[in-house]
Scaffold this active site. Structure first.
Site, PDB file in Angstrom:
ATOM      1  N   LYS A   1      -9.620   2.625  -2.110  1.00  0.00           N
ATOM      2  CA  LYS A   1      -9.804   1.974  -0.820  1.00  0.00           C
ATOM      3  C   LYS A   1     -11.166   2.321  -0.223  1.00  0.00           C
ATOM      4  CE  LYS A   1      -7.271   1.425   3.573  1.00  0.00           C
ATOM      5  NZ  LYS A   1      -6.094   1.932   4.333  1.00  0.00           N
TER       6      LYS A   1
ATOM      7  N   GLU B   1       0.847  -1.193   0.000  1.00  0.00           N
ATOM      8  CA  GLU B   1       0.000   0.000   0.000  1.00  0.00           C
ATOM      9  C   GLU B   1       0.887   1.248   0.000  1.00  0.00           C
ATOM     10  OE1 GLU B   1      -3.565   1.825   2.847  1.00  0.00           O
ATOM     11  OE2 GLU B   1      -2.016   0.536   3.725  1.00  0.00           O
TER      12      GLU B   1
ATOM     13  N   CYS C   1      -5.315  -3.035   2.633  1.00  0.00           N
ATOM     14  CA  CYS C   1      -5.037  -2.951   4.070  1.00  0.00           C
ATOM     15  C   CYS C   1      -6.273  -3.084   4.964  1.00  0.00           C
ATOM     16  CB  CYS C   1      -4.282  -1.657   4.355  1.00  0.00           C
ATOM     17  SG  CYS C   1      -3.313  -1.702   5.893  1.00  0.00           S
TER      18      CYS C   1
END
Length: 258
Positions: free
Chosen positions: A109, A43, A143
């Site tokens: 995300k 990331e 994540c």
């Protein structure tokens, strides 16, 4: 394509320094001699997990994407990882999945990390991405998404679930357990690539990048805490045989994601 060869690149990151990070990853990629179909980077691999988006954000067709396109073209392989992007006056933690021909797909995300106030800087994405590549269906996530199984639920029979991350040492046990759980519950290969080292906020990262098969079996020593590059071959026949034999996905709950 029966086998998909993925390269996990676990590395320390230079804090908020895109040029050094891109050079660092280029050197690591250049040293890989075996065949690779997909390179997976952490990331925010060009900056580290920074909330300094106003300073660091790139345009959608910026330096890092162009670097990824060059690598993909030179290596005849796809490459993925997330980058800080500014678009239409908003900031995104955006994953690029770049194909060998330089075309690409994007995923923003969805679960922004409120503990680090990521939600105050970055706009959450609304849609999940499913990539079709070399006969494989791939779901790439970022994540904090790992903590939310509904978002990853395998409603479309994808073959590979990917998490790119900056997951800190203090909660690394959760990373290990949840990656394995996502593989088991979705009957899929699950790959997670994390960073190492200290960031500019003095948070420590210890890697533990891993690949699990559809039964939750680790495919190599997944507790490595230093920089490394690992190429793993994923076997589509093995995945299909496991699913056909056990049929767990046939009993999954039916629902849609809002």
């Amino acid at each position: 394509m029966k086998n998909l060869n993925i390269a996990l690149i676990q590395a320390d990151l230079y804090w908020e320094n895109s040029n050094q990070n891109l050079e660092h990853f280029a050197e690591k990629i250049a040293k890989i001699n075996s065949k690779v179909d997909l390179f997976i980077l952490p990331e925010m691999f060009s900056t580290g997990f920074s909330m300094n988006a106003e300073k660091l954000a790139e345009p959608p067709n910026g330096l890092t994407l162009k670097w990824m396109q060059r690598i993909a073209n030179e290596k005849s392989a796809a490459i993925t990882g997330s980058v800080i992007i500014e678009e239409d006056g908003k900031y995104f933690n955006r994953l690029y999945f770049v194909f060998p021909d330089s075309t690409y797909k994007v995923y923003d995300k969805h679960h922004t990390f409120t503990l680090a106030k990521e939600n105050e800087t970055y706009t959450a994405g609304k849609e999940r991405l499913i990539v079709e590549y070399k006969g494989w269906k791939i779901c790439p996530l970022i994540c904090y998404d790992l903590r939310f199984p509904v978002w990853a639920r395998n409603t479309v029979d994808y073959d590979l679930l990917i998490y790119v991350a900056n997951w800190p040492k203090t909660r690394i046990q959760a990373w290990d357990i949840l990656l394995q759980a996502r593989a088991i519950e979705n009957m899929t290969y699950c790959a997670g690539v994390n960073r190492t080292g200290l960031d500019g906020n003095n948070y420590e990262y210890t890697g533990h990048s891993a690949v699990y098969d559809s039964l939750g079996q680790a495919m190599f020593d997944h507790e490595l805490e230093t920089e490394f590059t690992k190429v793993i071959s994923l076997d589509k026949d093995h995945l299909t045989e496991s699913r056909d034999k056990l049929k767990f996905l046939q009993d999954r709950d039916k629902f849609t994601l809002d």
